[in-house]
Design a protein around this motif. Structure first.
Motif, mmCIF file in Angstrom:
data_model
loop_
_atom_site.group_PDB
_atom_site.id
_atom_site.type_symbol
_atom_site.label_atom_id
_atom_site.label_comp_id
_atom_site.label_asym_id
_atom_site.label_seq_id
_atom_site.Cartn_x
_atom_site.Cartn_y
_atom_site.Cartn_z
ATOM 1 N N ARG A 28 -62.572 4.501 91.175
ATOM 2 C CA ARG A 28 -61.466 3.650 90.739
ATOM 3 C C ARG A 28 -60.295 4.528 90.318
ATOM 4 N N PRO A 29 -59.093 4.271 90.859
ATOM 5 C CA PRO A 29 -57.926 5.055 90.442
ATOM 6 C C PRO A 29 -57.686 4.918 88.944
ATOM 7 N N SER A 30 -57.159 5.963 88.323
ATOM 8 C CA SER A 30 -56.913 5.920 86.876
ATOM 9 C C SER A 30 -55.841 4.901 86.530
ATOM 10 N N VAL A 31 -54.931 4.617 87.480
ATOM 11 C CA VAL A 31 -53.869 3.625 87.286
ATOM 12 C C VAL A 31 -53.961 2.608 88.413
ATOM 13 N N LEU A 32 -54.029 1.324 88.063
ATOM 14 C CA LEU A 32 -54.126 0.289 89.086
ATOM 15 C C LEU A 32 -52.816 -0.462 89.292
ATOM 16 N N GLU A 33 -51.967 -0.468 88.281
ATOM 17 C CA GLU A 33 -50.687 -1.147 88.442
ATOM 18 C C GLU A 33 -49.657 -0.525 87.514
ATOM 19 N N GLY A 34 -48.398 -0.700 87.870
ATOM 20 C CA GLY A 34 -47.313 -0.133 87.083
ATOM 21 C C GLY A 34 -45.998 -0.725 87.518
ATOM 22 N N ARG A 35 -44.906 -0.112 87.107
ATOM 23 C CA ARG A 35 -43.582 -0.646 87.415
ATOM 24 C C ARG A 35 -43.313 -0.563 88.925
ATOM 25 N N GLY A 36 -43.155 -1.707 89.538
ATOM 26 C CA GLY A 36 -42.836 -1.739 90.952
ATOM 27 C C GLY A 36 -44.029 -1.812 91.872
ATOM 28 N N TYR A 37 -45.245 -1.825 91.359
ATOM 29 C CA TYR A 37 -46.423 -1.931 92.229
ATOM 30 C C TYR A 37 -47.548 -2.637 91.481
ATOM 31 N N ALA A 38 -48.392 -3.341 92.241
ATOM 32 C CA ALA A 38 -49.489 -4.123 91.676
ATOM 33 C C ALA A 38 -50.832 -3.530 92.074
ATOM 34 N N ALA A 39 -51.898 -4.100 91.496
ATOM 35 C CA ALA A 39 -53.244 -3.575 91.759
ATOM 36 C C ALA A 39 -53.609 -3.693 93.227
ATOM 37 N N ASP A 40 -53.233 -4.804 93.882
ATOM 38 C CA ASP A 40 -53.610 -4.945 95.301
ATOM 39 C C ASP A 40 -52.893 -3.918 96.163
ATOM 40 N N ASP A 41 -51.674 -3.476 95.745
ATOM 41 C CA ASP A 41 -50.977 -2.422 96.484
ATOM 42 C C ASP A 41 -51.749 -1.109 96.396
ATOM 43 N N VAL A 42 -52.233 -0.781 95.192
ATOM 44 C CA VAL A 42 -52.963 0.479 94.997
ATOM 45 C C VAL A 42 -54.294 0.458 95.752
ATOM 46 N N LEU A 43 -55.003 -0.677 95.666
ATOM 47 C CA LEU A 43 -56.290 -0.761 96.358
ATOM 48 C C LEU A 43 -56.102 -0.682 97.872
ATOM 49 N N ASP A 44 -55.046 -1.307 98.382
ATOM 50 C CA ASP A 44 -54.754 -1.188 99.810
ATOM 51 C C ASP A 44 -54.458 0.262 100.179
ATOM 52 N N ALA A 45 -53.696 0.963 99.347
ATOM 53 C CA ALA A 45 -53.385 2.373 99.618
ATOM 54 C C ALA A 45 -54.657 3.213 99.637
ATOM 55 N N CYS A 46 -55.616 2.885 98.762
ATOM 56 C CA CYS A 46 -56.892 3.616 98.753
ATOM 57 C C CYS A 46 -57.662 3.378 100.048
ATOM 58 N N ALA A 47 -57.666 2.131 100.522
ATOM 59 C CA ALA A 47 -58.348 1.837 101.788
ATOM 60 C C ALA A 47 -57.667 2.560 102.948
ATOM 61 N N VAL A 48 -56.337 2.627 102.910
ATOM 62 C CA VAL A 48 -55.611 3.351 103.950
ATOM 63 C C VAL A 48 -55.954 4.836 103.900
ATOM 64 N N ALA A 49 -56.082 5.380 102.685
ATOM 65 C CA ALA A 49 -56.463 6.790 102.540
ATOM 66 C C ALA A 49 -57.861 7.038 103.105
ATOM 67 N N TRP A 50 -58.772 6.081 102.915
ATOM 68 C CA TRP A 50 -60.134 6.195 103.474
ATOM 69 C C TRP A 50 -60.070 6.329 104.995
ATOM 70 N N SER A 51 -59.267 5.480 105.628
ATOM 71 C CA SER A 51 -59.132 5.563 107.095
ATOM 72 C C SER A 51 -58.402 6.830 107.515
#
Length: 452
Positions: A400-423
């Motif tokens: 699990r990333p240490s930060v899931l959401e912040g200014r200008g981005y949400a948790a689903d954005d971060v989780l999608d980026a993690c899946a993209v990094a996996w591929s």
């Protein structure tokens, strides 16, 4: 005058040794017999081969050189099928070689090139290392095992088989072994039967089973061995998940433009692949195969894959204009959600045309999560969907990333980026696959495919 003999060389020594073994069997091969065949003294052979074992190494290497070398990146099933078929033909020419092919302690360059190509073809086809090992063992067992059996059969063809059948199928055998008798009379002894025809039938069945190893390759836990970056669009611009060897969890990076994001990461880490959740490679006319194939990976959720518009439609100034242009070029209208991606698509397109010195591929996170988890996940903006994505990432080896959401981005954005990094990591380590394979290329010259 008699013609002069060609000069003795290592290649000529090996070629004559192979010919001698082909004609008379391996038992007839000795350094003395080979020298007599070449018309030289036995001691002169040792200037070209170190001895009998080195000669056998070279002979096996010569046989491997006759077998089709699979091409990495091409259709793995077609390449490995051709490899087995050509291998059978080579072993039929060199009957003595069947039991020696993988027995040499000092394999030659053709032998090593062959094994390297087989492994490379499987790896490029999406097989993890353990699955690659199993696939190689199965394919070799089929090739060598079948040839050992075929070459040992006590008959050469239909007439021999019929004579053997008449000899074996006496009254006592018929009475005691009814299944054997029925198989022989109703199948093996009928006109046109040839044992050798079973080779390719069995090979195709085997390749179908090997496909199952490829399908389960994605369930292996990820060991980050190369740095990669997965990127997803967000309200603040772009959010990235950076995977680095030795790091306990993905590092989250945010920037207003794709160029700034990648440049900021690359000043610190030499990432090998950047995966982006955005269409890359815009069609001039029609619909991309990447989108069609991605929908097939998401039964029940195909609508999550937006159809990429044609390049002229993205260059239109309004959705109404884009709709008219796209309908004329692809027969498809333009929805508001699809057109809303226009700015980001054109931003990435312009950045790619600047030729960044890094491998950049398109990834669809919903497809990545489906392959990662072995099933299509619930919608990402629900509590259930978020939990399922975190669970799938954890099972795949991404903490699990240490930060899931912040200014200008949400948790689903971060989780999608993690899946993209996996591929992206699968792309970097050559265990992933592209849809289509090979990618399409339109007038922009950019390879269009979704990678998983």
């Amino acid at each position: 005058m008699p013609s002069a003999r060609p000069p003795l060389s290592a290649d000529r020594v090996v070629a004559e040794a192979v010919a001698l073994a082909d004609e008379s069997g391996l038992a007839a091969l000795s350094m003395r017999a080979l020298a007599a065949r070449l018309g030289v003294e036995a001691m002169s052979l040792y200037h070209h081969v170190a001895g009998k074992e080195a000669l056998l190494d070279a002979m096996v290497d010569a046989v491997f050189a006759e077998i089709h070398l699979p091409v990495s990146g091409e259709d793995w099933r077609r390449e490995l099928r051709e490899r087995s078929v050509s291998g059978r033909a080579a072993l039929a020419r060199h009957r003595w070689a069947v039991g020696l092919m993988d027995s040499r302690r000092r394999p030659g360059p053709a032998t090593l090139a062959h094994h390297d190509a087989v492994i490379g073809c499987l790896r490029a086809g999406g097989f993890a290392l353990p699955a690659t090992g199993t696939a190689v063992a199965l394919l070799d067992a089929h090739l060598y095992g079948f040839m050992l059996q075929e070459l040992a059969l006590p008959f050469d063809g239909g007439d021999d088989l019929a004579a053997l059948g008449a000899e074996v199928l006496g009254p006592e055998v018929r009475a005691a072994y009814p299944h054997f008798t029925a198989f022989a009379e109703r199948h093996a002894l009928r006109p046109g039967y040839a044992f050798g025809d079973e080779f390719e039938v069995g090979l195709d069945l085997l390749l179908g089973a090997v496909e199952g190893l490829r399908a389960t390759a994605s369930t292996a836990r990820l060991e980050v061995t190369v740095p990669v970056l997965g990127v997803d669009g967000c309200p603040g611009g772009w959010v990235g998940a950076l995977l680095v060897p030795g790091a306990p969890r993905p590092r989250v990076v945010v920037a207003p433009t794709i160029g700034e994001l990648v440049e900021a990461v690359r000043t610190e880490v030499a990432v090998e692949v950047v995966g982006i959740d955005i269409p890359i490679g815009l069609p001039d006319i029609g619909i991309r195969q990447a989108d069609v194939l991605a929908r097939r990976e998401l039964p029940g959720r195909a609508s999550s894959v937006f159809t990429t518009l044609t390049r002229p439609a993205y260059l239109a100034g309004s959705r109404v204009e884009a709709d008219a242009v796209n309908r004329g070029l692809s027969g498809q209208g333009v929805g508001s959600q699809a057109f809303a991606l226009r700015a980001k698509i054109l931003e990435v397109d312009a950045w790619l045309r600047s030729r960044p010195t890094v491998d950049v591929v398109e990834v669809h996170p919903e497809v990545s999560f489906a392959v990662m988890a072995g099933t299509v996940l619930p919608r990402k903006r629900t509590d259930e969907g978020r939990a399922a994505r975190l669970e799938a990432l954890a099972a795949a080896g991404i903490a699990r990333p240490s930060v899931l959401e912040g200014r200008g981005y949400a948790a689903d954005d971060v989780l999608d980026a993690c899946a993209v990094a996996w591929s992206a990591h699968r792309r970097a380590t050559r265990v992933g696959r592209s849809m289509p394979d090979p990618p399409e290329v339109f007038s922009d010259g950019i390879r269009a495919a979704i990678h998983v």
